[in-house]
Design a protein around this motif. Structure first.
Motif, PDB file in Angstrom:
ATOM      1  N   GLN A 199      12.873  16.582  -3.506  1.00 32.23           N
ATOM      2  CA  GLN A 199      13.626  17.766  -3.066  1.00 32.23           C
ATOM      3  C   GLN A 199      14.689  18.179  -4.077  1.00 32.23           C
ATOM      4  OE1 GLN A 199      13.051  15.461  -0.375  1.00 32.23           O
ATOM      5  NE2 GLN A 199      12.343  16.742   1.320  1.00 32.23           N
ATOM      6  N   GLN A 205       0.845  -1.206   0.000  1.00 34.97           N
ATOM      7  CA  GLN A 205       0.000   0.000   0.000  1.00 34.97           C
ATOM      8  C   GLN A 205       0.881   1.257   0.000  1.00 34.97           C
ATOM      9  OE1 GLN A 205      -2.213  -0.969   3.572  1.00 34.97           O
ATOM     10  NE2 GLN A 205      -4.088  -1.298   2.393  1.00 34.97           N
ATOM     11  N   ALA A 206       1.906   1.231   0.844  1.00 37.53           N
ATOM     12  CA  ALA A 206       2.792   2.390   0.947  1.00 37.53           C
ATOM     13  C   ALA A 206       3.514   2.630  -0.373  1.00 37.53           C
ATOM     14  CB  ALA A 206       3.792   2.194   2.080  1.00 37.53           C
ATOM     15  N   ALA A 207       3.933   1.558  -1.024  1.00 36.48           N
ATOM     16  CA  ALA A 207       4.660   1.703  -2.291  1.00 36.48           C
ATOM     17  C   ALA A 207       3.763   2.339  -3.351  1.00 36.48           C
ATOM     18  CB  ALA A 207       5.167   0.348  -2.763  1.00 36.48           C
ATOM     19  N   LYS A 249       2.742  13.511  -8.044  1.00 31.49           N
ATOM     20  CA  LYS A 249       2.255  14.840  -7.700  1.00 31.49           C
ATOM     21  C   LYS A 249       3.390  15.760  -7.256  1.00 31.49           C
ATOM     22  CE  LYS A 249      -2.333  13.264  -6.989  1.00 31.49           C
ATOM     23  NZ  LYS A 249      -2.846  13.689  -8.296  1.00 31.49           N
ATOM     24  N   VAL A 266       2.015   7.517  -6.317  1.00 28.08           N
ATOM     25  CA  VAL A 266       1.059   8.613  -6.540  1.00 28.08           C
ATOM     26  C   VAL A 266       1.636   9.934  -6.023  1.00 28.08           C
ATOM     27  CG1 VAL A 266      -1.171   9.555  -5.819  1.00 28.08           C
ATOM     28  CG2 VAL A 266      -1.002   7.162  -6.525  1.00 28.08           C
ATOM     29  N   LEU A 267       2.226   9.887  -4.848  1.00 27.38           N
ATOM     30  CA  LEU A 267       2.774  11.121  -4.264  1.00 27.38           C
ATOM     31  C   LEU A 267       3.892  11.683  -5.150  1.00 27.38           C
ATOM     32  CD1 LEU A 267       2.810  10.149  -0.467  1.00 27.38           C
ATOM     33  CD2 LEU A 267       1.428  11.950  -1.520  1.00 27.38           C
ATOM     34  N   ARG A 268       4.726  10.804  -5.650  1.00 27.05           N
ATOM     35  CA  ARG A 268       5.828  11.269  -6.500  1.00 27.05           C
ATOM     36  C   ARG A 268       5.288  11.906  -7.777  1.00 27.05           C
ATOM     37  NH1 ARG A 268       8.762   6.778  -4.646  1.00 27.05           N
ATOM     38  NH2 ARG A 268      10.331   7.514  -3.160  1.00 27.05           N
ATOM     39  N   VAL A 282       1.925  20.815   0.817  1.00 27.77           N
ATOM     40  CA  VAL A 282       1.668  19.444   1.222  1.00 27.77           C
ATOM     41  C   VAL A 282       1.497  19.419   2.743  1.00 27.77           C
ATOM     42  CG1 VAL A 282       2.509  17.067   1.176  1.00 27.77           C
ATOM     43  CG2 VAL A 282       3.165  18.651  -0.661  1.00 27.77           C
ATOM     44  N   VAL A 340       1.530   1.429   8.217  1.00 27.52           N
ATOM     45  CA  VAL A 340       1.646   2.094   6.917  1.00 27.52           C
ATOM     46  C   VAL A 340       2.679   3.219   6.948  1.00 27.52           C
ATOM     47  CG1 VAL A 340       0.398   3.442   5.187  1.00 27.52           C
ATOM     48  CG2 VAL A 340      -0.733   1.487   6.284  1.00 27.52           C
ATOM     49  N   GLU A 373       6.390   2.303   6.654  1.00 32.01           N
ATOM     50  CA  GLU A 373       6.668   1.839   5.286  1.00 32.01           C
ATOM     51  C   GLU A 373       6.757   3.012   4.319  1.00 32.01           C
ATOM     52  OE1 GLU A 373       7.269  -1.164   4.165  1.00 32.01           O
ATOM     53  OE2 GLU A 373       6.659  -2.476   5.841  1.00 32.01           O
ATOM     54  N   LEU A 374       5.892   3.973   4.530  1.00 27.99           N
ATOM     55  CA  LEU A 374       5.866   5.136   3.636  1.00 27.99           C
ATOM     56  C   LEU A 374       7.128   5.981   3.838  1.00 27.99           C
ATOM     57  CD1 LEU A 374       4.042   6.345   1.481  1.00 27.99           C
ATOM     58  CD2 LEU A 374       2.856   7.628   3.263  1.00 27.99           C
ATOM     59  N   ILE A 408      -6.179   4.343   2.085  1.00 25.96           N
ATOM     60  CA  ILE A 408      -5.586   3.115   2.599  1.00 25.96           C
ATOM     61  C   ILE A 408      -6.365   2.733   3.844  1.00 25.96           C
ATOM     62  CG2 ILE A 408      -3.573   2.087   3.737  1.00 25.96           C
ATOM     63  CD1 ILE A 408      -1.785   3.644   1.880  1.00 25.96           C
ATOM     64  N   ALA A 438      10.170  13.550   5.736  1.00 22.78           N
ATOM     65  CA  ALA A 438      10.580  12.772   4.570  1.00 22.78           C
ATOM     66  C   ALA A 438       9.900  13.274   3.300  1.00 22.78           C
ATOM     67  CB  ALA A 438      10.264  11.302   4.788  1.00 22.78           C
ATOM     68  N   LEU A 439       8.676  13.776   3.434  1.00 30.37           N
ATOM     69  CA  LEU A 439       7.929  14.256   2.263  1.00 30.37           C
ATOM     70  C   LEU A 439       8.169  15.737   1.991  1.00 30.37           C
ATOM     71  CD1 LEU A 439       4.404  12.600   2.837  1.00 30.37           C
ATOM     72  CD2 LEU A 439       6.292  11.753   1.437  1.00 30.37           C
ATOM     73  N   GLY A 440       8.889  16.391   2.860  1.00 24.00           N
ATOM     74  CA  GLY A 440       9.031  17.841   2.742  1.00 24.00           C
ATOM     75  C   GLY A 440       7.696  18.531   2.975  1.00 24.00           C
ATOM     76  N   GLN A 483       9.892   4.479   1.957  1.00 23.30           N
ATOM     77  CA  GLN A 483       9.798   4.745   0.514  1.00 23.30           C
ATOM     78  C   GLN A 483      10.469   6.057   0.120  1.00 23.30           C
ATOM     79  OE1 GLN A 483       8.322   3.078  -2.117  1.00 23.30           O
ATOM     80  NE2 GLN A 483       7.903   1.296  -0.827  1.00 23.30           N
ATOM     81  N   PHE A 484      10.545   6.976   1.065  1.00 27.16           N
ATOM     82  CA  PHE A 484      11.064   8.300   0.714  1.00 27.16           C
ATOM     83  C   PHE A 484      12.444   8.571   1.296  1.00 27.16           C
ATOM     84  CE2 PHE A 484       6.692   8.771  -0.475  1.00 27.16           C
ATOM     85  CZ  PHE A 484       6.744   9.620  -1.569  1.00 27.16           C
ATOM     86  N   LEU A 493       1.122   4.214  -2.792  1.00 25.50           N
ATOM     87  CA  LEU A 493       0.880   5.602  -2.408  1.00 25.50           C
ATOM     88  C   LEU A 493       2.089   6.466  -2.745  1.00 25.50           C
ATOM     89  CD1 LEU A 493      -0.680   7.888  -1.142  1.00 25.50           C
ATOM     90  CD2 LEU A 493      -0.086   7.031   1.134  1.00 25.50           C
ATOM     91  N   ALA A 494       3.293   5.903  -2.528  1.00 20.19           N
ATOM     92  CA  ALA A 494       4.514   6.654  -2.827  1.00 20.19           C
ATOM     93  C   ALA A 494       4.556   7.028  -4.309  1.00 20.19           C
ATOM     94  CB  ALA A 494       5.741   5.838  -2.444  1.00 20.19           C
ATOM     95  N   VAL A 501       5.503  15.273  -4.820  1.00 18.88           N
ATOM     96  CA  VAL A 501       5.785  15.282  -3.384  1.00 18.88           C
ATOM     97  C   VAL A 501       7.075  14.507  -3.120  1.00 18.88           C
ATOM     98  CG1 VAL A 501       4.958  14.597  -1.102  1.00 18.88           C
ATOM     99  CG2 VAL A 501       3.340  15.395  -2.836  1.00 18.88           C
ATOM    100  N   GLY A 502       7.892  15.064  -2.252  1.00 20.74           N
ATOM    101  CA  GLY A 502       9.100  14.355  -1.836  1.00 20.74           C
ATOM    102  C   GLY A 502      10.275  14.537  -2.782  1.00 20.74           C
TER     103      GLY A 502
END
Ligand SMILES: Cc1cc2nc3c(=O)[nH]c(=O)nc-3n(C[C@H](O)[C@H](O)[C@H](O)COP(=O)(O)OP(=O)(O)OC[C@H]3O[C@@H](n4cnc5c(N)ncnc54)[C@H](O)[C@@H]3O)c2cc1C
Lengths: 264, 317
Positions: free
Chosen positions: A264, A248-250, A259, A255-257, B203, B308, B311-312, B301, B226-228, B315-316, A252-253, A261-262
């Protein structure tokens, strides 16, 4: 001085539940002291601690079962409690605000408090109207959605802050006697101590029927008829991510990317 | 025929959105009953407000130039006097913070039933009000079995009326009983406390009561880092003193419109949603598949944030 604080046992609905006619089936309900009332109780107890000769009395409209919840208020420092119930109330699907105000008015007449505190709303039926209705019925002044209170007992005034929308607070002077409806965050409700819980066992919870309050059954007759209760149709058109937490996190990551997000 | 009297709201010189939503709800209702829609505007620059309220569907605007700002004692007296003069079937008010402060007293004073926080209104002879219970988990309809009623409507449930109309404007005179004005508004203050303006953030990672303990907040802060992103929250987190007041999103907190809003362990109570539904993309993480937040989420989710979120973060990193 006497402070009367209204408390309500509210039902919370579990994640999965079924309806039984006009009610959520009993086995899916959990009972607790209404969140807003916890803050009202704390405020009342603090007033008693900060001033001499203050008695704090709680009043609830509720069946015998609710005594368990009311004991929590007693354990936190409420001196004694009144519980209003009657067979006539057993059959009421929806107790309207006017009926509640009439019941509580009769208690106010009996107790003659200087200040009444209520929660802003109860989290089950969410009418958010009992406190102000009561004030009007007993001809007390009032303020709703109070998140700070500075009581000037000698001056006969309560200085309150009312929390408006959008991060704005209104400063208001309210003549006493008054009813204040208390917003969460006004204080930090204490946990009941073991000693408090023990002491609460011996504090009085006085049951009062309509006749004890000089009222008859007509008082609970309501102009509001609950005609239907149902689960709202979900309007959700959300995209759900499946799998275990990692998957799930992967997703979501990703989708966020997309957009931005993250990045930098 | 049933007339409706709707009470508009303003603050610090501006009409509030709910005033325009009340016009819609009121004209829908008189559309069904064939009555007139009356508006009342009480206090402040009533003539300027009346100009703005000259909207489609409104028959008459009653201006009551009493006081500058909202005072419930004045409102209750003015509305009671108007009610006596106009004999409307329904009095409509906003389920706003000020609505909570005067509507119940109006109903009590007029001895008419009150239904609050309506999300739907129908009239098929009797008034039928749709509302929510149990923190939006259940919806109900309530029929009003009386000749008159007072109803408060939830903000942002009706589209505001914008189309112009040509209502009559009438100044309403009534004798204010000063001895019954027993509260005085002495000022307004903005809440502050922190150093970040969450309404500026692109964000937002927003945390709710699902986080359980103050020390767990670090986990969500780490995700925000991590997401800024900027960390915001629902009300209980602020009530507990875990974050300053100006991090609170919602009706009584800030209204935010970020590109991405990540709601973690937040149920989506109406007062919270009021502050964030304008976000471009809404993502919700919640253990309860029926949590109302999923109704407005773009991505969801259904899961435990404690599984979660780490894990998220990974990912970052
Ligand atoms: C006049 C007024 C003004 C208000 N103003 C605001 C406001 O500005 N902002 C605001 O937020 N509220 C406001 N409120 C309060 C509002 O009604 C709600 O009480 C509040 O928003 C609830 O916050 P919450 O979603 O964090 O908590 P809850 O409603 O308790 O929800 C917690 C959620 O977390 C989920 N959860 C629990 N454990 C986990 C886990 N391990 N993983 C994932 N999910 C989990 C649960 O399923 C639940 O959905 C206001 C109320 C009133 C009466």
């Amino acid at each position: 001085m006497k402070v009367l604080v209204t408390v309500k046992e509210v039902a919370e609905v579990e994640e999965d539940f079924q309806l039984d006619g006009l009610h959520v089936a009993e086995q899916y309900l959990e009972y607790d002291l209404n969140e807003w009332d916890e803050y009202a109780v704390e405020e009342a107890v603090q007033i008693a601690e900060e001033n001499d000769d203050v008695e704090v009395v709680s009043v609830t409209i509720g069946p015998e079962r609710s005594e368990e919840t009311i004991r929590m208020a007693l354990a936190k420092g409420v001196d004694r409690a009144i519980r209003v119930w009657d067979d006539a109330l057993d059959d009421v699907d929806l107790l309207d605000v006017g009926a509640k105000a009439r019941l509580l008015s009769a208690v106010v007449e009996e107790e003659d408090p200087d200040l009444v505190l209520t929660g802003v709303q109860a989290n089950d039926d969410s009418f958010g109207a009992t406190g102000v209705s009561l004030a009007s019925a007993i001809d007390f002044e009032w303020a709703a959605v109070v998140n700070a209170l500075d009581l000037d007992v000698d001056g006969g005034v309560a200085n309150v802050r009312r929390e408006l929308e959008g991060g704005v607070e209104e400063l208001t002077e309210v003549d006493l006697p008054a009813v204040l409806t208390i917003q969460t965050g006004i204080n930090e409700p204490r946990y009941a101590s073991l000693r408090g819980i023990r002491q609460a066992q011996s504090k009085e919870i006085k049951p009062m029927a309509l006749s004890d309050l000089g009222l008859d059954d007509a008082v609970v007759e309501s102009d509001l008829v609950l005609t239907d209760v149902y689960e709202p149709e979900t309007e959700s058109d959300a995209v759900y991510f499946e799998g275990d937490a990692g998957e799930q996190a992967a997703e979501l990551a990703t989708v966020l990317r997309e957009k931005g997000v993250g990045a930098q | 025929m049933s007339d409706v009297l709707a009470i508009t709201e303003h603050r610090r010189g501006e009409l509030r959105d709910v005033s325009f939503e009340l016009v819609t709800a009121g004209s829908d209702l008189v559309g069904e009953t064939g009555g007139d829609l009356h508006l009342a505007v009480i206090g402040g620059d009533v003539d300027a407000f009346a100009d703005e309220l000259a909207l489609d569907g409104v028959d008459t605007i009653h201006t009551v130039p009493e006081g500058d700002e909202f005072n419930h004692d004045v409102y209750v007296q003015a509305i009671a006097a108007l009610y006596e003069e106009l004999d409307p079937t329904y009095v409509l008010m906003g389920n706003t913070v000020n609505g909570l402060d005067y509507a119940p007293a109006v109903a009590e004073q007029l001895d008419i039933p009150l239904v609050t926080d309506a999300i739907g209104l129908q009239n098929d002879g009797n008034l039928v009000v749709t509302r929510e219970m149990y923190a939006s988990k259940v919806e109900s309809t309530v029929e009003v079995d009386a000749d008159h009623a007072a109803v408060t409507i939830r903000s942002a449930e009706w589209e505001p009326t914008e189309a112009a109309g040509e209502p009559a404007v009438e100044a309403f005179d009534f004798e204010l009983d000063e001895s019954r004005v027993r509260s005085r508004v002495t000022g307004f203050e903005e809440v502050g406390g922190g150093d970040v303006d969450i309404s500026d953030a692109d964000v937002l990672v927003s945390v709710g009561r699902g986080i359980e303990e103050e020390e767990n907040l670090e986990l969500v802060q780490n995700l925000a880092d991590a997401l800024g992103a900027t960390l915001s929250s629902s009300r209980p987190i602020v009530d507990n003193g875990w974050l300053p007041k100006d991090r609170q999103v919602g009706q009584s907190g800030k209204v935010v419109t970020p590109k991405v809003y990540l709601a973690i362990g937040i149920s989506g109570a109406v007062q919270h949603v009021a502050g964030m539904k304008g976000a471009e993309t809404i993502i919700a993480v919640n253990t309860d598949p029926d949590a109302p937040i999923f109704d407005i989420a773009d991505y969801g989710i259904v899961g435990d944030l404690f599984d979660v979120v780490p894990e998220l973060i990974e990912q970052f990193e």
